[in-house]
Design a protein around this motif. Structure first.
Motif, PDB file in Angstrom:
ATOM      1  N   LYS A 106       0.834  -1.196   0.000  1.00  0.00           N
ATOM      2  CA  LYS A 106       0.000   0.000   0.000  1.00  0.00           C
ATOM      3  C   LYS A 106       0.871   1.248   0.000  1.00  0.00           C
ATOM      4  CE  LYS A 106      -4.192  -0.508   2.462  1.00  0.00           C
ATOM      5  NZ  LYS A 106      -4.819  -0.447   3.772  1.00  0.00           N
ATOM      6  N   LYS A 107       0.451   2.227  -0.731  1.00  0.00           N
ATOM      7  CA  LYS A 107       1.158   3.504  -0.737  1.00  0.00           C
ATOM      8  C   LYS A 107       0.634   4.331   0.435  1.00  0.00           C
ATOM      9  CE  LYS A 107       2.968   7.009  -3.452  1.00  0.00           C
ATOM     10  NZ  LYS A 107       4.313   7.039  -3.843  1.00  0.00           N
ATOM     11  N   LEU A 108       1.564   4.808   1.293  1.00  0.00           N
ATOM     12  CA  LEU A 108       1.175   5.588   2.466  1.00  0.00           C
ATOM     13  C   LEU A 108       0.925   7.047   2.090  1.00  0.00           C
ATOM     14  CD1 LEU A 108       3.732   4.208   5.070  1.00  0.00           C
ATOM     15  CD2 LEU A 108       1.327   3.634   4.882  1.00  0.00           C
ATOM     16  N   HIS A 109       0.120   7.680   2.897  1.00  0.00           N
ATOM     17  CA  HIS A 109      -0.157   9.108   2.718  1.00  0.00           C
ATOM     18  C   HIS A 109       1.157   9.889   2.888  1.00  0.00           C
ATOM     19  CE1 HIS A 109      -1.848  13.105   3.568  1.00  0.00           C
ATOM     20  NE2 HIS A 109      -2.892  12.676   2.862  1.00  0.00           N
ATOM     21  N   PRO A 110       1.351  10.974   2.133  1.00  0.00           N
ATOM     22  CA  PRO A 110       2.614  11.727   2.224  1.00  0.00           C
ATOM     23  C   PRO A 110       2.941  12.226   3.633  1.00  0.00           C
ATOM     24  CG  PRO A 110       1.356  12.459   0.318  1.00  0.00           C
ATOM     25  CD  PRO A 110       0.494  11.500   1.067  1.00  0.00           C
ATOM     26  N   SER A 111       1.907  12.595   4.404  1.00  0.00           N
ATOM     27  CA  SER A 111       2.188  13.066   5.765  1.00  0.00           C
ATOM     28  C   SER A 111       2.687  11.919   6.652  1.00  0.00           C
ATOM     29  CB  SER A 111       0.951  13.720   6.379  1.00  0.00           C
ATOM     30  OG  SER A 111      -0.108  12.802   6.475  1.00  0.00           O
ATOM     31  N   VAL A 112       2.191  10.712   6.406  1.00  0.00           N
ATOM     32  CA  VAL A 112       2.659   9.546   7.168  1.00  0.00           C
ATOM     33  C   VAL A 112       4.113   9.243   6.793  1.00  0.00           C
ATOM     34  CG1 VAL A 112       2.278   7.093   7.609  1.00  0.00           C
ATOM     35  CG2 VAL A 112       0.322   8.628   7.385  1.00  0.00           C
ATOM     36  N   GLU A 113       4.437   9.383   5.521  1.00  0.00           N
ATOM     37  CA  GLU A 113       5.829   9.180   5.080  1.00  0.00           C
ATOM     38  C   GLU A 113       6.760  10.181   5.766  1.00  0.00           C
ATOM     39  OE1 GLU A 113       7.252   6.924   3.137  1.00  0.00           O
ATOM     40  OE2 GLU A 113       5.413   5.863   2.611  1.00  0.00           O
ATOM     41  N   LYS A 114       6.320  11.442   5.825  1.00  0.00           N
ATOM     42  CA  LYS A 114       7.134  12.471   6.485  1.00  0.00           C
ATOM     43  C   LYS A 114       7.302  12.161   7.965  1.00  0.00           C
ATOM     44  CE  LYS A 114       6.052  16.378   3.481  1.00  0.00           C
ATOM     45  NZ  LYS A 114       5.397  17.688   3.407  1.00  0.00           N
ATOM     46  N   PHE A 115       6.223  11.671   8.604  1.00  0.00           N
ATOM     47  CA  PHE A 115       6.301  11.331  10.025  1.00  0.00           C
ATOM     48  C   PHE A 115       7.259  10.169  10.254  1.00  0.00           C
ATOM     49  CE2 PHE A 115       4.648   9.105  13.837  1.00  0.00           C
ATOM     50  CZ  PHE A 115       4.931  10.092  14.766  1.00  0.00           C
ATOM     51  N   LYS A 116       7.286   9.218   9.344  1.00  0.00           N
ATOM     52  CA  LYS A 116       8.228   8.104   9.467  1.00  0.00           C
ATOM     53  C   LYS A 116       9.668   8.620   9.431  1.00  0.00           C
ATOM     54  CE  LYS A 116       7.638   4.093   7.509  1.00  0.00           C
ATOM     55  NZ  LYS A 116       7.375   3.037   6.523  1.00  0.00           N
ATOM     56  N   LEU A 117       9.944   9.547   8.522  1.00  0.00           N
ATOM     57  CA  LEU A 117      11.285  10.144   8.469  1.00  0.00           C
ATOM     58  C   LEU A 117      11.589  10.923   9.746  1.00  0.00           C
ATOM     59  CD1 LEU A 117      11.344  11.404   4.771  1.00  0.00           C
ATOM     60  CD2 LEU A 117      12.610   9.479   5.739  1.00  0.00           C
ATOM     61  N   PHE A 118      10.560  11.591  10.262  1.00  0.00           N
ATOM     62  CA  PHE A 118      10.722  12.362  11.487  1.00  0.00           C
ATOM     63  C   PHE A 118      11.069  11.455  12.666  1.00  0.00           C
ATOM     64  CE2 PHE A 118       8.756  14.293  15.301  1.00  0.00           C
ATOM     65  CZ  PHE A 118       9.513  15.448  15.372  1.00  0.00           C
ATOM     66  N   THR A 119      10.409  10.311  12.770  1.00  0.00           N
ATOM     67  CA  THR A 119      10.693   9.396  13.881  1.00  0.00           C
ATOM     68  C   THR A 119      12.086   8.792  13.769  1.00  0.00           C
ATOM     69  OG1 THR A 119       9.616   7.578  12.707  1.00  0.00           O
ATOM     70  CG2 THR A 119       8.289   8.791  14.321  1.00  0.00           C
ATOM     71  N   LYS A 120      12.620   8.698  12.554  1.00  0.00           N
ATOM     72  CA  LYS A 120      13.989   8.197  12.408  1.00  0.00           C
ATOM     73  C   LYS A 120      14.995   9.207  12.948  1.00  0.00           C
ATOM     74  CE  LYS A 120      13.106   5.117   8.568  1.00  0.00           C
ATOM     75  NZ  LYS A 120      13.333   4.802   7.160  1.00  0.00           N
ATOM     76  N   SER A 121      14.683  10.482  12.831  1.00  0.00           N
ATOM     77  CA  SER A 121      15.594  11.497  13.364  1.00  0.00           C
ATOM     78  C   SER A 121      15.332  11.786  14.843  1.00  0.00           C
ATOM     79  CB  SER A 121      15.488  12.793  12.563  1.00  0.00           C
ATOM     80  OG  SER A 121      14.198  13.350  12.684  1.00  0.00           O
ATOM     81  N   HIS A 122      14.255  11.231  15.388  1.00  0.00           N
ATOM     82  CA  HIS A 122      13.916  11.387  16.808  1.00  0.00           C
ATOM     83  C   HIS A 122      13.659   9.993  17.402  1.00  0.00           C
ATOM     84  CE1 HIS A 122      13.137  15.326  15.084  1.00  0.00           C
ATOM     85  NE2 HIS A 122      13.271  15.831  16.296  1.00  0.00           N
ATOM     86  N   PRO A 123      14.712   9.224  17.636  1.00  0.00           N
ATOM     87  CA  PRO A 123      14.542   7.829  18.050  1.00  0.00           C
ATOM     88  C   PRO A 123      13.918   7.640  19.429  1.00  0.00           C
ATOM     89  CG  PRO A 123      16.847   8.467  18.106  1.00  0.00           C
ATOM     90  CD  PRO A 123      16.107   9.590  17.487  1.00  0.00           C
ATOM     91  N   LEU A 124      13.948   8.654  20.269  1.00  0.00           N
ATOM     92  CA  LEU A 124      13.364   8.486  21.602  1.00  0.00           C
ATOM     93  C   LEU A 124      11.839   8.434  21.563  1.00  0.00           C
ATOM     94  CD1 LEU A 124      15.750  10.802  23.647  1.00  0.00           C
ATOM     95  CD2 LEU A 124      15.855   8.339  23.339  1.00  0.00           C
ATOM     96  N   ILE A 125      11.241   8.833  20.451  1.00  0.00           N
ATOM     97  CA  ILE A 125       9.788   8.694  20.295  1.00  0.00           C
ATOM     98  C   ILE A 125       9.423   7.213  20.300  1.00  0.00           C
ATOM     99  CG2 ILE A 125       7.878   8.952  18.650  1.00  0.00           C
ATOM    100  CD1 ILE A 125       9.048  11.621  17.832  1.00  0.00           C
ATOM    101  N   LEU A 126      10.175   6.428  19.527  1.00  0.00           N
ATOM    102  CA  LEU A 126       9.888   4.988  19.465  1.00  0.00           C
ATOM    103  C   LEU A 126      10.135   4.308  20.806  1.00  0.00           C
ATOM    104  CD1 LEU A 126      11.324   4.194  15.931  1.00  0.00           C
ATOM    105  CD2 LEU A 126       8.946   4.585  16.613  1.00  0.00           C
ATOM    106  N   LYS A 127      11.105   4.796  21.577  1.00  0.00           N
ATOM    107  CA  LYS A 127      11.338   4.225  22.907  1.00  0.00           C
ATOM    108  C   LYS A 127      10.136   4.451  23.810  1.00  0.00           C
ATOM    109  CE  LYS A 127      16.330   4.164  23.396  1.00  0.00           C
ATOM    110  NZ  LYS A 127      17.470   4.627  24.184  1.00  0.00           N
ATOM    111  N   GLU A 128       9.543   5.642  23.739  1.00  0.00           N
ATOM    112  CA  GLU A 128       8.369   5.919  24.569  1.00  0.00           C
ATOM    113  C   GLU A 128       7.172   5.090  24.126  1.00  0.00           C
ATOM    114  OE1 GLU A 128       7.089   9.528  25.997  1.00  0.00           O
ATOM    115  OE2 GLU A 128       9.068  10.201  26.606  1.00  0.00           O
ATOM    116  N   VAL A 129       7.044   4.861  22.823  1.00  0.00           N
ATOM    117  CA  VAL A 129       5.945   4.031  22.327  1.00  0.00           C
ATOM    118  C   VAL A 129       6.126   2.598  22.820  1.00  0.00           C
ATOM    119  CG1 VAL A 129       4.910   3.040  20.241  1.00  0.00           C
ATOM    120  CG2 VAL A 129       5.477   5.467  20.315  1.00  0.00           C
ATOM    121  N   ARG A 130       7.354   2.091  22.756  1.00  0.00           N
ATOM    122  CA  ARG A 130       7.618   0.714  23.214  1.00  0.00           C
ATOM    123  C   ARG A 130       7.411   0.570  24.716  1.00  0.00           C
ATOM    124  NH1 ARG A 130      12.677   1.011  19.656  1.00  0.00           N
ATOM    125  NH2 ARG A 130      11.845   0.353  17.643  1.00  0.00           N
TER     126      ARG A 130
END
Length: 134
Positions: free
Chosen positions: A4-28
């Motif tokens: 599936k092709k993701l919405h452009p804003s979701v793609e941007k958010f994915k890139l954003f989470t890669k540059s802010h890795p502590l977001i994923l730590k809080e989610v986990r």
């Protein structure tokens, strides 16, 4: 099966989470959901200062050194004071003082004719303890 092709804003958010890795730590850890972070990111934008705490530790140190972190305003103030020309500031203060003196003289000249050249009458003070004898 196609992807599936993701919405452009979701793609941007994915890139954003890669540059802010502590977001994923809080989610986990279960403190917040990824949806919560996405909504905040969508509303605040990626340049909001609240995202600094989710960057990697090395990235935070770079921001402080560049003057964008907690100690940044002190560094900026120091650089402004170093560039300040004291003689120029002194000249501006003298000009301002002369302008204020001229305005005061002008006001005094307009007040003198209104008073008729008389000195102001002293105001008689009433005695605050006026007692009558019985």
């Amino acid at each position: 099966m196609g992807t599936k092709k993701l919405h452009p804003s979701v793609e941007k958010f994915k890139l954003f989470t890669k540059s802010h890795p502590l977001i994923l730590k809080e989610v986990r850890s279960g403190k917040k959901t990824l949806q919560d972070f996405f909504e905040e990111w969508y509303i605040l934008g990626e340049d909001d200062p609240s995202w600094i705490k989710y960057e990697a530790e090395g990235d935070n140190k770079k921001k402080v050194e560049n003057g964008n972190g907690e100690g940044g305003w002190m560094t900026q103030l120091g650089s402004v004071l170093q560039k300040l020309d004291v003689e120029q500031v002194q000249g501006h203060l003298q000009n301002l003082s002369a302008a204020i003196a001229a305005v005061q003289n002008l006001i005094m000249q307009f007040q003198a004719p209104a008073q008729g050249g008389k000195s102001p009458q002293p105001v008689q003070q009433k005695n605050p303890f006026s007692f009558r004898k019985d």
